[in-house]
Design a protein around this motif. Structure first.
Motif, short mmCIF file in Angstrom:
data_model
loop_
_atom_site.label_atom_id
_atom_site.label_comp_id
_atom_site.label_asym_id
_atom_site.label_seq_id
_atom_site.Cartn_x
_atom_site.Cartn_y
_atom_site.Cartn_z
N PRO A 168 57.56 11.34 2.08
CA PRO A 168 57.34 11.89 3.42
C PRO A 168 58.42 11.48 4.42
O PRO A 168 58.96 10.38 4.36
CB PRO A 168 55.98 11.32 3.82
N VAL A 169 58.70 12.41 5.33
CA VAL A 169 59.64 12.16 6.43
C VAL A 169 58.86 12.31 7.74
O VAL A 169 58.28 13.36 8.00
CB VAL A 169 60.81 13.17 6.42
N PRO A 170 58.82 11.27 8.58
CA PRO A 170 58.08 11.36 9.85
C PRO A 170 58.62 12.47 10.75
O PRO A 170 59.82 12.76 10.75
CB PRO A 170 58.31 9.98 10.48
N LYS A 171 57.71 13.07 11.51
CA LYS A 171 58.10 14.14 12.43
C LYS A 171 59.17 13.67 13.41
O LYS A 171 60.13 14.39 13.70
CB LYS A 171 56.88 14.64 13.20
N GLN B 273 56.90 23.75 -1.76
CA GLN B 273 56.24 23.85 -0.48
C GLN B 273 56.43 22.59 0.35
O GLN B 273 56.72 21.52 -0.20
CB GLN B 273 54.73 24.12 -0.65
N ILE B 274 56.26 22.75 1.65
CA ILE B 274 56.30 21.61 2.58
C ILE B 274 54.87 21.24 2.91
O ILE B 274 54.12 22.05 3.45
CB ILE B 274 57.07 21.96 3.86
N THR B 275 54.50 20.02 2.57
CA THR B 275 53.14 19.55 2.77
C THR B 275 53.10 18.56 3.94
O THR B 275 54.00 17.74 4.10
CB THR B 275 52.61 18.85 1.50
N THR B 276 52.07 18.68 4.77
CA THR B 276 51.87 17.73 5.86
C THR B 276 50.97 16.60 5.39
O THR B 276 49.87 16.84 4.89
CB THR B 276 51.20 18.41 7.08
N VAL C 290 56.50 16.39 3.59
CA VAL C 290 57.11 16.10 2.29
C VAL C 290 57.37 17.41 1.56
O VAL C 290 56.56 18.34 1.61
CB VAL C 290 56.21 15.17 1.44
N LEU C 291 58.52 17.50 0.92
CA LEU C 291 58.89 18.67 0.13
C LEU C 291 58.46 18.43 -1.30
O LEU C 291 58.87 17.44 -1.92
CB LEU C 291 60.41 18.90 0.20
N GLU C 292 57.62 19.30 -1.84
CA GLU C 292 57.04 19.09 -3.15
C GLU C 292 57.15 20.35 -4.01
O GLU C 292 57.31 21.45 -3.49
CB GLU C 292 55.55 18.74 -3.04
N CYS C 293 57.04 20.15 -5.31
CA CYS C 293 57.02 21.24 -6.26
C CYS C 293 55.64 21.30 -6.90
O CYS C 293 55.12 20.28 -7.36
CB CYS C 293 58.10 21.05 -7.33
N SER C 294 55.06 22.49 -6.94
CA SER C 294 53.70 22.64 -7.52
C SER C 294 53.73 22.61 -9.03
O SER C 294 52.70 22.48 -9.67
CB SER C 294 53.07 23.95 -7.03
N ASP C 295 54.92 22.73 -9.63
CA ASP C 295 55.05 22.66 -11.09
C ASP C 295 55.17 21.20 -11.49
O ASP C 295 56.14 20.53 -11.13
CB ASP C 295 56.29 23.44 -11.52
#
Length: 224
Positions: free
Chosen positions: A167-170, A206-209, A216-221
């Motif tokens: 995660p990266v803080p806002k 996707q970008i998840t909050t 955080v930038l994540e991959c669903s795979d």
């Protein structure tokens, strides 16, 4: 790899010097532009990291003098300002890359190594997360097609890509994308995150909050 670090904030400079040495660089550290210019005239470096706002000679003048001498050492500029016009000015002066403060050490290390590879004529590399790829020349591909981004969307996605899965803080995103002179607040980040989500919607990225932690930038795979 030998590196020149020119940063007038001595506390930050010593912290960066220690981190870069631990990352495998041999570091010469100076605190003003005149000293940086002198070393660049007389020593050979694989890459240089320079703050723009230095005493005795600012980073842009050092860079301009370097390029006028025909020296091609890759230069990454550090600055507290992050407007698009500032970046364009630095790149037009001859910078190879640009990193606004505050920044993540892993991102700095990755960018420096990409600059060295490029200057040595090595094969370009890209960072991959699912169907999203970030080429070390600075552009994004989504499912092997160029991803159209505005400068601020690009800046946000670059930070998230270098920190992918963490995660990266806002507030950190805000400080990397906006300058103090911009009439904006950290909430402005939400608009750009919304736009990026729409552009990534058809992919497996996707970008998840994460409440209280940031984005955080994540991959669903699961295989990535």
């Amino acid at each position: 790899m030998r590196l020149l670090l020119a940063e007038d904030n001595r506390e930050l400079a010593h912290w960066l010097e220690k981190a870069l040495i631990q990352a495998g660089f041999a570091v010469d550290c100076v605190f003003d532009g005149q000293a940086a210019d002198h070393l660049l005239q007389n020593e050979r470096y694989a890459v240089a990291v320079m703050d723009i706002g230095m005493p005795r000679m600012d980073g842009l003048e050092v860079l301009q003098r370097l390029r006028k001498r025909g020296q091609t050492v890759p230069v990454l500029l550090l600055t507290a300002h992050s407007t698009v016009s500032d970046r364009v000015k630095g790149l037009n002066t001859g910078a190879d890359d640009y990193l606004p403060k505050p920044f993540d050490l892993e991102e700095l290390d990755a960018r420096l190594r990409a600059l060295v590879r490029r200057s040595e004529g090595q094969i370009h590399e890209q960072q991959q997360l699912g169907q999203l790829a970030f080429h070390d020349d600075g552009y994004f591909l989504l499912e092997n097609k160029p991803l159209a981004l505005t400068p601020r969307e690009h800046a946000i996605l670059t930070v998230l890509m270098y920190r992918r899965t963490r995660p990266v803080p806002k507030q950190q995103l805000f400080e990397q994308v906006f300058s103090l002179s911009d009439e904006a607040s950290p909430e402005s980040i939400e608009l750009y995150i919304h736009r990026l989500r729409k552009k990534l919607a058809a992919s497996n990225v996707q970008i998840t909050t994460l409440r209280g932690l940031g984005y955080v930038l994540e991959c669903s795979d699961a295989s990535h």
